[in-house]
Design an enzyme around this catalytic site. Sequence first.
Site, mmCIF file in Angstrom:
data_model
loop_
_atom_site.group_PDB
_atom_site.id
_atom_site.type_symbol
_atom_site.label_atom_id
_atom_site.label_comp_id
_atom_site.label_asym_id
_atom_site.label_seq_id
_atom_site.Cartn_x
_atom_site.Cartn_y
_atom_site.Cartn_z
ATOM 1 N N LYS A 19 30.855 91.661 72.330
ATOM 2 C CA LYS A 19 32.062 92.372 71.897
ATOM 3 C C LYS A 19 31.867 93.115 70.578
ATOM 4 C CE LYS A 19 34.379 88.318 69.956
ATOM 5 N NZ LYS A 19 34.158 88.588 68.538
ATOM 6 N N ARG A 94 43.043 85.652 67.609
ATOM 7 C CA ARG A 94 42.145 84.692 68.248
ATOM 8 C C ARG A 94 42.904 83.477 68.768
ATOM 9 N NH1 ARG A 94 36.762 85.687 66.127
ATOM 10 N NH2 ARG A 94 35.246 84.121 66.734
ATOM 11 N N ARG A 133 20.210 85.591 69.542
ATOM 12 C CA ARG A 133 20.737 86.161 68.296
ATOM 13 C C ARG A 133 20.475 85.225 67.116
ATOM 14 N NH1 ARG A 133 27.008 87.636 68.011
ATOM 15 N NH2 ARG A 133 27.271 85.445 67.501
ATOM 16 N N ARG A 139 21.677 83.621 61.997
ATOM 17 C CA ARG A 139 23.055 83.232 61.669
ATOM 18 C C ARG A 139 23.163 81.726 61.715
ATOM 19 N NH1 ARG A 139 27.847 86.718 64.378
ATOM 20 N NH2 ARG A 139 28.803 84.667 64.293
ATOM 21 N N ARG A 150 32.126 76.634 69.252
ATOM 22 C CA ARG A 150 32.796 77.939 69.234
ATOM 23 C C ARG A 150 33.230 78.343 70.637
ATOM 24 N NH1 ARG A 150 28.686 81.503 67.013
ATOM 25 N NH2 ARG A 150 30.204 83.066 66.445
HETATM 26 P P1 AMP Z 1 32.922 86.147 65.012
HETATM 27 O O1 AMP Z 1 31.875 86.974 64.368
HETATM 28 O O2 AMP Z 1 34.075 86.956 65.566
HETATM 29 O O3 AMP Z 1 32.366 85.194 66.038
HETATM 30 O O4 AMP Z 1 33.572 85.246 63.841
HETATM 31 C C1 AMP Z 1 32.776 84.325 63.096
HETATM 32 C C2 AMP Z 1 33.649 83.217 62.551
HETATM 33 O O5 AMP Z 1 34.652 83.766 61.671
HETATM 34 C C3 AMP Z 1 34.432 82.424 63.588
HETATM 35 O O6 AMP Z 1 33.669 81.393 64.185
HETATM 36 C C4 AMP Z 1 35.561 81.853 62.720
HETATM 37 O O7 AMP Z 1 35.102 80.796 61.921
HETATM 38 C C5 AMP Z 1 35.857 83.027 61.786
HETATM 39 N N1 AMP Z 1 36.891 83.932 62.359
HETATM 40 C C6 AMP Z 1 36.716 85.213 62.770
HETATM 41 N N2 AMP Z 1 37.871 85.735 63.218
HETATM 42 C C7 AMP Z 1 38.807 84.755 63.094
HETATM 43 C C8 AMP Z 1 40.195 84.665 63.404
HETATM 44 N N3 AMP Z 1 40.867 85.697 63.948
HETATM 45 N N4 AMP Z 1 40.835 83.495 63.121
HETATM 46 C C9 AMP Z 1 40.181 82.465 62.567
HETATM 47 N N5 AMP Z 1 38.871 82.462 62.279
HETATM 48 C C10 AMP Z 1 38.178 83.600 62.532
#
Ligand code: AMP
Length: 202
Positions: A19, A94, A133, A139, A150
């Site tokens: 995404k 989310r 990744r 990461r 996750r």
């Molecule tokens: P992502 O890169 O979108 O997978 O986001 C990495 C991490 O950021 C997630 O595992 C959460 O810890 C935090 N995060 C990102 N977006 C949100 C959101 N909308 N609400 C809460 N935590 C978020």
Amino acid sequence: MTAAQGARLLIVGPQGSGKGTQGVRIAEAFGIPAISTGDMFRAAIASGSELGTQVTEIIQAGNLVPDELTTAVVRDRLAQADAAHGFLLDGYPRNIGQVGDLDEFLGGRGEELDAVIELVVPREESIERLTVRAQEQGRNDDTEQIIANRLAIYERETAPILDVYRERGVVDEIDGVGTLDEITARVIAALEQRGLMRSAAA
Ligand code: AMP
């Protein structure tokens, strides 16, 4: 909806669905900013800001940052001039609470989401991509146990938001398996079907 009005989009998919990559490509095609909460949090951590300090442990564990904090970050970002005529949100909302927060914010501007892109990728494929990744980008929230956490959070908290948007008739389910170009083309075709037009510059 015309190009001048822009497009207000959300891209949703499990971790490893691509995404982030597709979000940037679609945003570019429509001439709108791609707004990724994950990227904003990672930038805050890298800069050592107060926000970064607040979210470091939560993100490392693969848990969700509290809604209040996340919503405040997104509201600030959406209030910037480049998001006035459209945006693509990646990673927010989310959970159901954040859907309500976003509705309230957009409603206050007389706006709503034009389309929600759901990238559909089988679980095994997501895990495979996340593992690759982790090796490539280093990461530290991409270890096996944290990936599982996750994905569980995605299924429990995030997947239900799609039902809300489905009832509103704004969800486009896109097959997320294929080459990057194939998937981008599928998304653009679905958005054009809705009458959302690509930016002339793209
Ligand atoms: P992502 O890169 O979108 O997978 O986001 C990495 C991490 O950021 C997630 O595992 C959460 O810890 C935090 N995060 C990102 N977006 C949100 C959101 N909308 N609400 C809460 N935590 C978020």
